[in-house]
Design an enzyme around this catalytic site. Structure first.
Site, PDB file in Angstrom:
ATOM      1  N   TYR A 120      37.763  -0.060   7.211  1.00 25.02           N
ATOM      2  CA  TYR A 120      37.923  -0.209   6.133  1.00 25.02           C
ATOM      3  C   TYR A 120      38.690  -1.739   6.439  1.00 25.02           C
ATOM      4  CZ  TYR A 120      41.702  -1.746   2.673  1.00 25.02           C
ATOM      5  OH  TYR A 120      43.013  -2.281   1.987  1.00 25.02           O
ATOM      6  N   GLU A 208      38.393  -4.429  -1.747  1.00 29.21           N
ATOM      7  CA  GLU A 208      38.378  -3.544  -0.555  1.00 29.21           C
ATOM      8  C   GLU A 208      36.612  -2.670  -0.731  1.00 29.21           C
ATOM      9  OE1 GLU A 208      41.782  -0.755   0.187  1.00 29.21           O
ATOM     10  OE2 GLU A 208      40.239   0.487  -0.999  1.00 29.21           O
TER      11      GLU A 208
END
Ligand code: GDP
Ligand code: MN
Length: 411
Positions: A120, A208
Site C-alpha cells: 500500500y 493512493e
C-alpha cells in the site's frame, strides 16, 4: 472530485510510474477486442476485467476478475455491467457499473513466508501534524483502514517537509522499511517521488496506489508495478485544472446535491428523518449535533448561505422534501446581515406557496422555525400570525427548544 481507475492509471503513466496497459470499455461487445489487445504477444494470455466505480472493495465483491480468454472476458463484462457492485464502501443498494477496465494482468510475486507481494502506498494530508504524509504498508491489497485497526505497526508514516516535499532519502528509507532490496528499492523510491510530485501538481487530497506489486516480467526479471490507483482532488482548486475537470464523471452524483449546487446551496444527503435548513455551515453542524443530542437523526446538511432569501428557502424546502424519509423540518436561521422579519416573511411565503409532490399547495410536514438576531421579535410575531394558514408550523424560542419540538414531532 474523484476520477476512475482507468483515468488514474493514465495519470500515473504520465508521471513515469509503471502500470500494465489496458483500456476502458462500456459494453460487453467490446470485451473480446480489449482482451486481445491486453494479451497480445503473451504465451498464456491473462487479462483482468475491473468495474470502474467510485468505491473500493471490488476484488472481494467479484468485480475484479482475472480472465484467460475472450469468452471469459465477455462473460465477466456482462456480469459486471448488469449487476450492481456492493461492498462496505458502497451504499447498501450498491452502485451501477457503466464502465470497465480491461488490462493486462500482472503476475504477482509470492512473498517469503506466504502471501503475495502487494503493498500500500499513499500521500495525503495529515491534519494533526498539518503536513502531507507518505503512508506505506507491506499489507497492501486490503483496505488500509482494516490494517490500521488490526495491526497499526504495519503502517509506515513519513511527514513531508512543507517546502521540500518527499526527499529521496526518505523514499529509500520507506522502501527498505517495506522489506525491499536490490534494484526494487530504487524503483519503489522513484514511484514514491513521482506520486508525491503528482500530489502537489494536481492539488490532490489523496493519491493512493493499492496494490503496488512486485511482478516478474516475461524474462523473469522482478519489477515494481502499480495495479490500482485512487485520486481525490481538492474541489477548491479545480479552477486551475481544466485537464482534470474534463475527466469528471457525474453519473454517480446525488441528483439532489447537484440541483442544490445549481442554486448556490450546500446540501449533503444523510439518512435521518429531520430535514435541516440553516444559514451558515457552522450553524448547520451545531444544528445537526443538537438534533442528535435530543434523540433525532438529521436527514441532511443544508447551508442556504448568508442571505436566506425567499427564493433560496423555497428551493431548499423542495430539495429537502424530495426525500421521502423526511418527517419534519427544522429551520434555524441567524439574522445578521438580513433582518429576522424579512427572513420570517420569506419562510412564510415559501411554506404557504409550497408545491407538494402530490400537486397540492401548502406545507404539510411539521415545521419548526428558530430565528435569532436582528429584529427577532418582529420575525417571531410574523411567524405566530402565519400559523393560522400553516398549522404545522411552530416557532421555537431557542435551538434546544427547536430540537425538542422537531424530535417530538417526528416520533
Ligand atoms: P479493489 O479491491 O477495488 O481495491 O481493486 P484492486 O484493483 O485493488 O484489486 C483487488 C485485488 O485483485 C488486488 O489486491 C490483487 O490481489 C488482485 N488483482 C488486481 N489486478 C490484478 C492483476 O493484474 N493480476 C493479479 N494476479 N491480481 C490482480
Ligand atoms: Mn485497490
Amino acid at each position: 472530485m474523484k476520477i476512475h481507475e482507468y483515468q488514474a492509471r493514465e495519470l500515473l503513466r504520465g508521471a513515469g510510474i509503471p502500470v500494465p496497459p489496458g483500456r476502458a470499455i462500456s459494453s460487453a461487445e467490446e470485451a473480446a477486442g480489449a482482451f486481445a489487445e491486453a494479451t497480445s504477444g503473451q504465451r498464456s494470455p491473462l487479462a483482468v476485467v475491473k468495474a470502474q466505480v467510485f468505491a473500493g472493495g471490488r476484488g472481494k465483491a467479484g468485480f475484479v476478475k482475472l480472465v484467460k480468454s475472450a469468452d471469459e472476458a465477455t462473460q465477466a463484462a456482462r456480469f459486471m455491467l448488469s449487476n450492481r457492485m456492493k461492498s462496505p464502501q458502497t451504499p447498501p443498494e450498491g452502485l451501477e457499473v457503466r464502465k470497465l477496465l480491461v488490462a493486462t494482468a500482472a503476475d504477482i510475486a509470492d512473498r517469503h513466508g506466504g502471501g503475495k507481494d502487494e503493498f500500500y502506498l499513499a500521500i495525503t494530508t495529515d491534519r494533526k501534524s498539518r503536513r502531507n504524509v507518505l503512508i506505506a504498508s507491506r499489507e497492501g491489497g486490503v483496505e488500509i483502514e482494516e490494517v490500521a485497526k488490526r495491526n497499526p505497526a504495519a503502517i509506515l508514516k513519513v511527514p513531508l517537509h512543507p517546502l521540500l516535499g518527499l526527499q529521496p532519502f526518505q523514499a529509500r528509507q520507506v522502501a527498505f522499511g517495506l522489506g525491499l532490496a536490490g534494484k526494487l528499492v530504487n524503483q519503489a523510491a522513484a514511484i514514491m517521488l513521482a506520486l508525491s510530485r503528482l500530489y502537489v501538481e494536481k492539488d490532490c487530497t489523496l493519491a493512493e496506489i493499492n496494490p503496488l506489486v512486485i511482478s516478474p516480467d516475461a524474462a523473469g526479471e522482478r519489477r515494481v508495478l502499480a495495479l490500482d490507483a485512487k485520486f481525490n482532488f481538492d474541489d477548491n482548486a479545480t479552477f486551475r485544472h481544466p485537464e482534470l475537470a474534463a475527466l469528471a464523471d457525474h453519473s454517480e452524483d446525488n441528483p439532489a446535491e447537484v440541483r442544490a449546487a445549481a442554486f448556490g446551496l450546500t446540501y449533503i444527503a444523510l439518512d435521518g428523518t429531520i430535514g435541516c435548513l440553516v444559514n451558515g455551515a457552522g450553524l448547520a453542524m451545531a444544528t445537526m449535533d443538537t438534533i442528535k443530542l435530543h434523540g433525532g437523526e438529521p436527514a441532511n446538511f443544508l447551508d442556504v448561505g448568508g442571505s436566506a432569501t425567499e427564493e433560496a428557502v423555497t428551493e431548499a424546502f423542495s430539495i429537502i422534501l424530495a426525500d421521502a424519509r423526511v418527517k419534519g423540518v427544522l429551520v434555524n436561521i441567524f439574522g445578521g446581515i438580513m433582518r429576522c422579519d424579512v427572513i420570517a416573511q420569506g419562510i412564510v411565503n415559501a411554506a404557504r406557496g409550497f408545491k407538494n409532490r402530490d400537486g397540492s399547495t401548502g406545507f404539510k410536514v411539521p415545521l419548526v422555525v428558530r430565528l435569532e438576531g436582528t429584529n427577532v421579535e418582529a420575525g417571531r410575531a410574523l411567524l405566530d400570525k402565519a400559523r393560522t394558514d400553516i398549522p404545522t408550523m411552530q416557532a421555537a424560542t431557542d435551538l434546544a427548544d427547536a430540537a425538542r419540538r422537531v424530535c417530538a414531532a417526528v416520533k
